[in-house]
Design an enzyme around this catalytic site. Structure first.
Site, PDB file in Angstrom:
ATOM      1  N   ASN A   1      35.335 -22.310 -19.612  1.00  0.00           N
ATOM      2  CA  ASN A   1      34.624 -23.195 -18.680  1.00  0.00           C
ATOM      3  C   ASN A   1      33.336 -23.600 -19.399  1.00  0.00           C
ATOM      4  OD1 ASN A   1      33.256 -24.439 -16.592  1.00  0.00           O
ATOM      5  ND2 ASN A   1      32.710 -22.519 -15.561  1.00  0.00           N
ATOM      6  N   TRP A   2      33.359 -24.827 -19.906  1.00  0.00           N
ATOM      7  CA  TRP A   2      32.226 -25.253 -20.742  1.00  0.00           C
ATOM      8  C   TRP A   2      30.984 -25.598 -19.936  1.00  0.00           C
ATOM      9  CZ3 TRP A   2      34.461 -28.930 -25.101  1.00  0.00           C
ATOM     10  CH2 TRP A   2      35.212 -28.146 -25.990  1.00  0.00           C
ATOM     11  N   LYS A   3      31.138 -25.762 -18.634  1.00  0.00           N
ATOM     12  CA  LYS A   3      29.996 -26.144 -17.776  1.00  0.00           C
ATOM     13  C   LYS A   3      29.392 -27.452 -18.286  1.00  0.00           C
ATOM     14  CE  LYS A   3      29.521 -21.286 -16.762  1.00  0.00           C
ATOM     15  NZ  LYS A   3      28.734 -20.217 -16.184  1.00  0.00           N
TER      16      LYS A   3
ATOM     17  N   HIS B   1      33.664 -23.010  -8.253  1.00  0.00           N
ATOM     18  CA  HIS B   1      32.829 -22.156  -9.095  1.00  0.00           C
ATOM     19  C   HIS B   1      31.538 -21.806  -8.354  1.00  0.00           C
ATOM     20  CE1 HIS B   1      30.287 -20.820 -12.378  1.00  0.00           C
ATOM     21  NE2 HIS B   1      31.406 -20.543 -13.016  1.00  0.00           N
TER      22      HIS B   1
ATOM     23  N   GLU C   1      28.602 -21.774  -9.241  1.00  0.00           N
ATOM     24  CA  GLU C   1      27.504 -22.729  -9.467  1.00  0.00           C
ATOM     25  C   GLU C   1      27.660 -23.947  -8.563  1.00  0.00           C
ATOM     26  OE1 GLU C   1      28.015 -22.944 -13.692  1.00  0.00           O
ATOM     27  OE2 GLU C   1      27.316 -20.871 -13.858  1.00  0.00           O
TER      28      GLU C   1
ATOM     29  N   GLU D   1      35.004 -13.852  -9.977  1.00  0.00           N
ATOM     30  CA  GLU D   1      33.773 -13.938 -10.760  1.00  0.00           C
ATOM     31  C   GLU D   1      32.597 -13.432  -9.935  1.00  0.00           C
ATOM     32  OE1 GLU D   1      34.246 -17.066 -14.117  1.00  0.00           O
ATOM     33  OE2 GLU D   1      33.322 -18.007 -12.396  1.00  0.00           O
TER      34      GLU D   1
ATOM     35  N   GLY E   1      32.744 -18.476 -19.780  1.00  0.00           N
ATOM     36  CA  GLY E   1      31.696 -19.489 -19.892  1.00  0.00           C
ATOM     37  C   GLY E   1      31.102 -19.502 -21.284  1.00  0.00           C
ATOM     38  N   GLY E   2      29.992 -18.822 -21.460  1.00  0.00           N
ATOM     39  CA  GLY E   2      29.238 -18.845 -22.718  1.00  0.00           C
ATOM     40  C   GLY E   2      30.088 -18.610 -23.959  1.00  0.00           C
TER      41      GLY E   2
HETATM   42  P1  PGA Z   1      29.904 -16.651 -18.365  1.00  0.00           P
HETATM   43  O1  PGA Z   1      30.434 -17.688 -17.272  1.00  0.00           O
HETATM   44  O2  PGA Z   1      31.096 -16.198 -19.149  1.00  0.00           O
HETATM   45  O3  PGA Z   1      28.921 -17.424 -19.191  1.00  0.00           O
HETATM   46  O4  PGA Z   1      29.265 -15.532 -17.611  1.00  0.00           O
HETATM   47  C1  PGA Z   1      31.662 -17.460 -16.622  1.00  0.00           C
HETATM   48  C2  PGA Z   1      31.907 -18.576 -15.649  1.00  0.00           C
HETATM   49  O5  PGA Z   1      30.931 -19.048 -15.050  1.00  0.00           O
HETATM   50  O6  PGA Z   1      33.052 -19.003 -15.446  1.00  0.00           O
END
Ligand code: PGA
Length: 255
Positions: free
Chosen positions: A13-15, A98, A100, A170, A237-238
């Site tokens: 998930n590149w955001k 998600h 966020e 998550e 994510g990261g």
């Molecule tokens: P993260 O993010 O691996 O950077 O904690 C995970 C996500 O939000 O899907």
């Protein structure tokens, strides 16, 4: 993971990261590193990166997803993208709900459900996110909340459509924080999700659904997390922004 029962899926998930040119470069770097994966490999990227990502991933085992989808087919919804727009491009997956989106953009369990239905009706595979905040965990609500979010997200989703659903557990306190759930916490959260699916669809169906863990999963901790019975993959994510790290996670899921 229990690969005899369900598919292992590692999804990035590149955001809000990477321009189209940067997206193509990263995928070209990743392709040879994940080519022999024994799990599904997905990259969910910003809308504007989708054409470049699809082009770069062509002929490889990397599937492309979006990070959100609107629930209406078309109309006066400025700034939104429909499921049909995504499938027309060749997108196969979409992240929905998600934390966020829930935290910063007013996403609710109801809109998560509507977006999930729109995605599934259009033939997309939905990666639906659920998870508790630290406060909810400390108050002892984790199981109740995960079951509620899971069932709400799946309202009116048929057992047939469920084959195209992945749930990502998550914990909000673990996302982007560097604090990962322990292997056992991840397994327990994923089991609550599976229990909720079992309550709604029956135990046999629940055993076939891929439930990912997400939240600071990285090259170092992936193997331990993925060794757990109910952790069928990861939403990353990261670490999905670094080809080497992402490929280590894919390898851990390929064992
Ligand atoms: P993260 O993010 O691996 O950077 O904690 C995970 C996500 O939000 O899907």
């Amino acid at each position: 993971m229990n690969k005899s029962l369900r598919k292992a899926v590692i999804a990035g998930n590149w955001k809000m990261n990477k321009t189209p040119a940067e997206a193509a470069a990263l995928i070209n770097e990743m392709k040879p590193l994940v080519a022999d994966a024994d799990c599904d490999v997905v990259l969910c990227v910003p809308y504007v990166d989708i054409p470049a990502a699809l082009e770069a991933a062509k002929g490889s085992n990397i599937k492309i997803g979006a990070e959100n989808v609107h629930f209406k087919a078309s109309g006066a919804y400025t700034g939104e993208i429909s499921a049909e727009m995504l499938t027309a491009l060749g997108v196969e997956y979409v992240v929905i709900g998600h934390s966020e989106r829930r935290q910063y953009f007013g996403e609710t369990d109801q809109t998560v459900n509507l977006r999930s239905l729109a995605a599934l009706n259009a033939g997309l595979k939905a990666i639906i996110c659920v998870g508790e905040t630290l406060e909810q965990r400390e108050l002892g609500y984790t199981e109740t909340l995960l079951k509620y979010q899971t069932k709400m997200a799946l309202t009116n989703v048929t057992a047939e459509q469920l084959k195209n659903v992945i749930i990502a557990y998550e914990p909000v306190w673990a996302i982007g924080t560097g604090v990962t759930a322990t292997d056992d916490q991840a397994n327990e959260g994923n089991k609550y999700v599976r229990d909720a699916i079992a309550e709604a669809y029956g135990a046999d169906v629940a055993e076939t659904v891929t439930v990912q863990y997400g939240g600071s999963m990285n090259a170092k901790n992936a193997e331990g997390l993925l060794s757990k019975e109910h952790v069928d993959g990861g939403l990353i994510g990261g670490a999905s922004l670094k080809a080497a790290d992402f490929s280590v996670i894919v390898k851990a899921a390929s064992k």
